[in-house]
Design a protein around this motif. Structure first.
Motif, PDB file in Angstrom:
ATOM      1  N   HIS A  14       1.139  -1.030  -0.220  1.00  0.00           N
ATOM      2  CA  HIS A  14       0.177   0.017  -0.050  1.00  0.00           C
ATOM      3  C   HIS A  14       1.152   1.486  -0.039  1.00  0.00           C
ATOM      4  N   TYR A  15       1.902   1.191   0.479  1.00  0.00           N
ATOM      5  CA  TYR A  15       2.881   1.861   0.676  1.00  0.00           C
ATOM      6  C   TYR A  15       3.178   2.710  -0.469  1.00  0.00           C
TER       7      TYR A  15
ATOM      8  N   ASN B 267       2.819   5.914  -2.637  1.00  0.00           N
ATOM      9  CA  ASN B 267       4.267   6.502  -3.238  1.00  0.00           C
ATOM     10  C   ASN B 267       3.798   6.776  -5.164  1.00  0.00           C
TER      11      ASN B 267
END
Length: 130
Positions: free
Chosen positions: A14-15, A19
């Motif tokens: 998810h990060y 990003n």
């Protein structure tokens, strides 16, 4: 989030996804800012503030100037003026401003020692109809 330090694969994925989206959004915002700044450059001039209302939206361009003292020239000038206490390893801008305000130093004394940088800022605001 809890106080526990738990990192999951899903969090990492998810990060990375967020990003990547962030970079896409930042790129798109930069392109829009270029268009807006180009519009204001043509309509009000380079480094000039301006604004426009388009139905229920308002766009403004503000100009921020930052003034910096050129190190070598300012140190030399302050030494010539026997104001050594205003010098550190570099010109102390706070002390120089104070000395100017106190009348110990005049803006003209530092002629050729400053650089001025301008930056452009775009603000977009939603104006709901009344």
């Amino acid at each position: 989030m809890t106080n526990e330090t738990v990192i999951t694969r899903e969090m990492l994925a998810h990060y990375l996804e967020l990003n990547h989206k962030k970079k896409e959004v930042e790129t798109e915002l930069e392109e829009l800012k270029k268009v807006f700044n180009n519009y204001f450059d043509l309509s009000v001039g380079k480094n000039a503030k301006g604004e426009m209302i388009l139905r229920d939206y308002k766009i403004q361009r503000q100009i921020r100037d930052t003034v910096k003292f050129k190190q070598e020239q300012t140190v030399k000038r302050l030494e010539e003026l026997n104001l050594i206490e205003l010098i550190q390893k570099k010109p102390d801008e706070g002390k120089i401003k104070s000395a100017i305000q106190l009348g110990l130093l005049h803006e003209e004394d530092l002629e050729g020692c400053k650089t001025v940088n301008s930056s452009q800022a775009i603000y977009v605001k939603y104006l709901p109809t009344r």
